[in-house]
Design a protein around this motif. Structure first.
Motif, PDB file in Angstrom:
ATOM      1  N   PHE A   1      -7.996 -68.196  23.664  1.00 41.25           N
ATOM      2  CA  PHE A   1      -8.803 -67.561  24.706  1.00 41.25           C
ATOM      3  C   PHE A   1      -8.783 -68.342  26.018  1.00 41.25           C
ATOM      4  N   LYS A   2      -8.096 -69.480  26.020  1.00 38.06           N
ATOM      5  CA  LYS A   2      -8.156 -70.370  27.181  1.00 38.06           C
ATOM      6  C   LYS A   2      -7.680 -69.689  28.450  1.00 38.06           C
ATOM      7  N   ILE A   3      -6.605 -68.940  28.357  1.00 39.09           N
ATOM      8  CA  ILE A   3      -6.078 -68.256  29.543  1.00 39.09           C
ATOM      9  C   ILE A   3      -6.056 -66.745  29.289  1.00 39.09           C
ATOM     10  N   GLN A   4      -7.154 -66.214  28.737  1.00 35.98           N
ATOM     11  CA  GLN A   4      -7.197 -64.800  28.397  1.00 35.98           C
ATOM     12  C   GLN A   4      -7.097 -63.913  29.629  1.00 35.98           C
ATOM     13  N   TRP A   5      -7.479 -64.423  30.784  1.00 37.09           N
ATOM     14  CA  TRP A   5      -7.321 -63.648  32.009  1.00 37.09           C
ATOM     15  C   TRP A   5      -5.837 -63.371  32.282  1.00 37.09           C
ATOM     16  N   LEU A   6      -4.969 -64.285  31.789  1.00 39.20           N
ATOM     17  CA  LEU A   6      -3.536 -64.096  31.971  1.00 39.20           C
ATOM     18  C   LEU A   6      -2.920 -63.313  30.818  1.00 39.20           C
ATOM     19  N   THR A   7      -3.316 -63.646  29.585  1.00 41.33           N
ATOM     20  CA  THR A   7      -2.719 -62.982  28.417  1.00 41.33           C
ATOM     21  C   THR A   7      -3.218 -61.544  28.265  1.00 41.33           C
ATOM     22  N   PHE A   8      -4.524 -61.380  28.138  1.00 41.55           N
ATOM     23  CA  PHE A   8      -5.081 -60.045  27.969  1.00 41.55           C
ATOM     24  C   PHE A   8      -4.976 -59.241  29.262  1.00 41.55           C
ATOM     25  N   GLY A   9      -5.272 -59.910  30.388  1.00 38.36           N
ATOM     26  CA  GLY A   9      -5.150 -59.226  31.681  1.00 38.36           C
ATOM     27  C   GLY A   9      -3.718 -58.801  31.957  1.00 38.36           C
ATOM     28  N   GLY A  10      -2.760 -59.663  31.579  1.00 32.30           N
ATOM     29  CA  GLY A  10      -1.349 -59.320  31.764  1.00 32.30           C
ATOM     30  C   GLY A  10      -0.952 -58.117  30.929  1.00 32.30           C
ATOM     31  N   SER A  11      -1.499 -58.030  29.709  1.00 29.63           N
ATOM     32  CA  SER A  11      -1.206 -56.878  28.849  1.00 29.63           C
ATOM     33  C   SER A  11      -1.710 -55.588  29.474  1.00 29.63           C
ATOM     34  N   MET A  12      -2.918 -55.629  30.025  1.00 27.82           N
ATOM     35  CA  MET A  12      -3.462 -54.440  30.668  1.00 27.82           C
ATOM     36  C   MET A  12      -2.630 -54.047  31.889  1.00 27.82           C
ATOM     37  N   ALA A  13      -2.171 -55.050  32.641  1.00 26.59           N
ATOM     38  CA  ALA A  13      -1.334 -54.771  33.809  1.00 26.59           C
ATOM     39  C   ALA A  13      -0.007 -54.143  33.398  1.00 26.59           C
ATOM     40  N   LEU A  14       0.568 -54.629  32.283  1.00 24.02           N
ATOM     41  CA  LEU A  14       1.826 -54.060  31.787  1.00 24.02           C
ATOM     42  C   LEU A  14       1.639 -52.614  31.340  1.00 24.02           C
ATOM     43  N   MET A  15       0.484 -52.304  30.740  1.00 21.16           N
ATOM     44  CA  MET A  15       0.229 -50.924  30.338  1.00 21.16           C
ATOM     45  C   MET A  15       0.135 -50.009  31.555  1.00 21.16           C
ATOM     46  N   VAL A  16      -0.545 -50.477  32.594  1.00 27.78           N
ATOM     47  CA  VAL A  16      -0.636 -49.685  33.828  1.00 27.78           C
ATOM     48  C   VAL A  16       0.752 -49.484  34.423  1.00 27.78           C
ATOM     49  N   ALA A  17       1.555 -50.567  34.442  1.00 25.12           N
ATOM     50  CA  ALA A  17       2.917 -50.473  34.968  1.00 25.12           C
ATOM     51  C   ALA A  17       3.755 -49.490  34.149  1.00 25.12           C
ATOM     52  N   ALA A  18       3.548 -49.479  32.819  1.00 24.63           N
ATOM     53  CA  ALA A  18       4.292 -48.558  31.957  1.00 24.63           C
ATOM     54  C   ALA A  18       3.993 -47.112  32.328  1.00 24.63           C
ATOM     55  N   PHE A  19       2.716 -46.805  32.579  1.00 25.80           N
ATOM     56  CA  PHE A  19       2.351 -45.449  32.991  1.00 25.80           C
ATOM     57  C   PHE A  19       2.953 -45.105  34.352  1.00 25.80           C
ATOM     58  N   VAL A  20       2.979 -46.086  35.259  1.00 19.85           N
ATOM     59  CA  VAL A  20       3.557 -45.852  36.587  1.00 19.85           C
ATOM     60  C   VAL A  20       5.043 -45.541  36.472  1.00 19.85           C
ATOM     61  N   PHE A  21       5.769 -46.352  35.682  1.00 18.05           N
ATOM     62  CA  PHE A  21       7.208 -46.111  35.490  1.00 18.05           C
ATOM     63  C   PHE A  21       7.449 -44.753  34.833  1.00 18.05           C
ATOM     64  N   TRP A  22       6.601 -44.440  33.856  1.00 16.16           N
ATOM     65  CA  TRP A  22       6.718 -43.162  33.155  1.00 16.16           C
ATOM     66  C   TRP A  22       6.549 -41.998  34.137  1.00 16.16           C
ATOM     67  N   GLY A  23       5.534 -42.135  35.029  1.00 14.46           N
ATOM     68  CA  GLY A  23       5.281 -41.084  35.999  1.00 14.46           C
ATOM     69  C   GLY A  23       6.350 -40.994  37.085  1.00 14.46           C
ATOM     70  N   MET A  24       6.855 -42.150  37.521  1.00 15.68           N
ATOM     71  CA  MET A  24       7.835 -42.168  38.607  1.00 15.68           C
ATOM     72  C   MET A  24       9.216 -41.717  38.155  1.00 15.68           C
ATOM     73  N   TYR A  25       9.682 -42.255  37.043  1.00 15.30           N
ATOM     74  CA  TYR A  25      11.058 -42.025  36.618  1.00 15.30           C
ATOM     75  C   TYR A  25      11.185 -40.999  35.490  1.00 15.30           C
ATOM     76  N   GLY A  26      10.114 -40.825  34.714  1.00 13.71           N
ATOM     77  CA  GLY A  26      10.210 -39.966  33.556  1.00 13.71           C
ATOM     78  C   GLY A  26      11.092 -40.587  32.485  1.00 13.71           C
ATOM     79  N   LEU A  27      11.222 -39.912  31.370  1.00 20.27           N
ATOM     80  CA  LEU A  27      12.048 -40.403  30.271  1.00 20.27           C
ATOM     81  C   LEU A  27      13.418 -39.735  30.311  1.00 20.27           C
TER      82      LEU A  27
END
Length: 325
Positions: free
Chosen positions: A17-43
């Motif tokens: 939990f020491k750097i959870q702002w980076l680990t957990f926060g990074g995971s949430m940011a990657l999920m948002v980025a995944a939705f953005v890529f999905w919306g922009m480029y499609g599959l």
């Protein structure tokens, strides 16, 4: 004393939990980025989801996938997938392949002219070639496959959540399923970003990822439940850290052995299963990460009721906890 390989020391005391702002926060940011890529480029849907025609070939000459693909280059057709078919019942001189062709226009089925052009190009390459069958899947059927695939992933996630709820607590179930969706969404986002072919084999890979990731998460949660009973006054965050540390060696060993097998498939498996192998490889990495850094963080944010509440006449942390399943 026999020498044994250890990927982690027998006892570790890592603060996850020491750097959870980076680990957990990074995971949430990657999920948002995944939705953005999905919306922009499609599959980049493959033939399974766009519709197309499967032409079965048979010849006395050995199938040369590279030569077949080169012969079809330049034709006014969409994507082409060539797969050699193996069957122990085939004769020694019976060589069979499947040529799957998608339409250049996603709204139209593959026309007879396109099928004829494919057959003519392959006949010019191998005069002995025959075409025993030609099967066409239209865009409407492909659209139904998309809906069915989404339903399969959603149903699997719901059933997993119900099982984890019965086996542990609803907080564990929610944390586990959100971690699973984290793995799936990021994997799909990577496919959208790099426009890797997305077909039914990738759906199979996503379902496999769900199974692998929940297995790893359940191991951590099972140890967490034991430690919650054992250390009743220890703060929840410390119990979680202890549980992950105690299962870390097992987690790393399982992930590494799986990655070795999948890596071999990825390198030596060829074009036919490369997308499947890549999805599994990414999913195993994400599944291991989410078991350590995502699932337990969600449970910590929701909180647990650690008060002693005997159920069914016996002291237990959950009424379903002793189910042998």
């Amino acid at each position: 004393m026999a020498w044994r390989l250890r990927l982690a020391p027998e006892k570790t005391n890592i603060d996850f939990f020491k750097i959870q702002w980076l680990t957990f926060g990074g995971s949430m940011a990657l999920m948002v980025a995944a939705f953005v890529f999905w919306g922009m480029y499609g599959l980049n849907f493959g033939i399974d989801f766009k519709g197309g025609t499967t032409i079965r070939t048979e010849s006395t000459q050995a199938v040369d996938v590279g030569a077949y693909r080169k012969a079809l280059d330049g034709l006014a057709i969409g994507d082409v997938v060539i797969t050699e078919v193996f069957d122990p019942t085939f004769r020694a001189d019976q060589h069979v392949a499947q040529v799957r062709v998608s339409s250049a226009d996603a709204e139209q089925a593959v026309g007879e002219e396109a099928v004829g052009a494919v057959q003519a190009a392959l006949t010019a390459l191998d005069p002995a070639i025959k075409f025993p069958s030609v099967e066409t899947v239209g865009p409407k059927v492909s659209g139904e496959l998309v809906k069915t695939s989404v339903l399969a992933v959603a149903t699997t996630s719901i059933l997993i959540m119900l099982y984890i709820w019965m086996r542990f607590e609803w907080q564990f179930a929610l944390g586990a399923v959100l971690a699973l969706l984290h793995d799936v969404f990021i994997t799909v986002g990577i496919f959208a970003l790099f426009q890797i072919k997305f077909d039914l084999t990738i759906i199979a890979a996503l379902l496999t990822i769900l199974g692998y990731s929940i297995n790893d998460t359940v191991v951590v949660f099972d140890r967490l439940r034991e430690n919650l009973i054992k250390y009743k006054t220890m703060p929840l965050k410390e119990v979680m850290n202890l549980s992950v540390n105690e299962t870390l060696s097992r987690t790393l060993m399982t992930s590494l052995t799986t990655l070795i097998a999948v890596g071999a498939m990825l390198v030596f498996g060829g074009d036919v299963i490369r997308g499947f192998s890549f999805a599994i490889f990414i999913g195993v990495v994400l599944g291991t990460y989410s078991s350590v850094y995502v699932a337990k963080n969600i449970v910590l944010m929701i909180g647990l009721d650690r008060s002693d509440k005997p159920k069914n006449g016996r002291p237990s942390d959950h009424e379903f906890a002793n189910i042998d399943a």
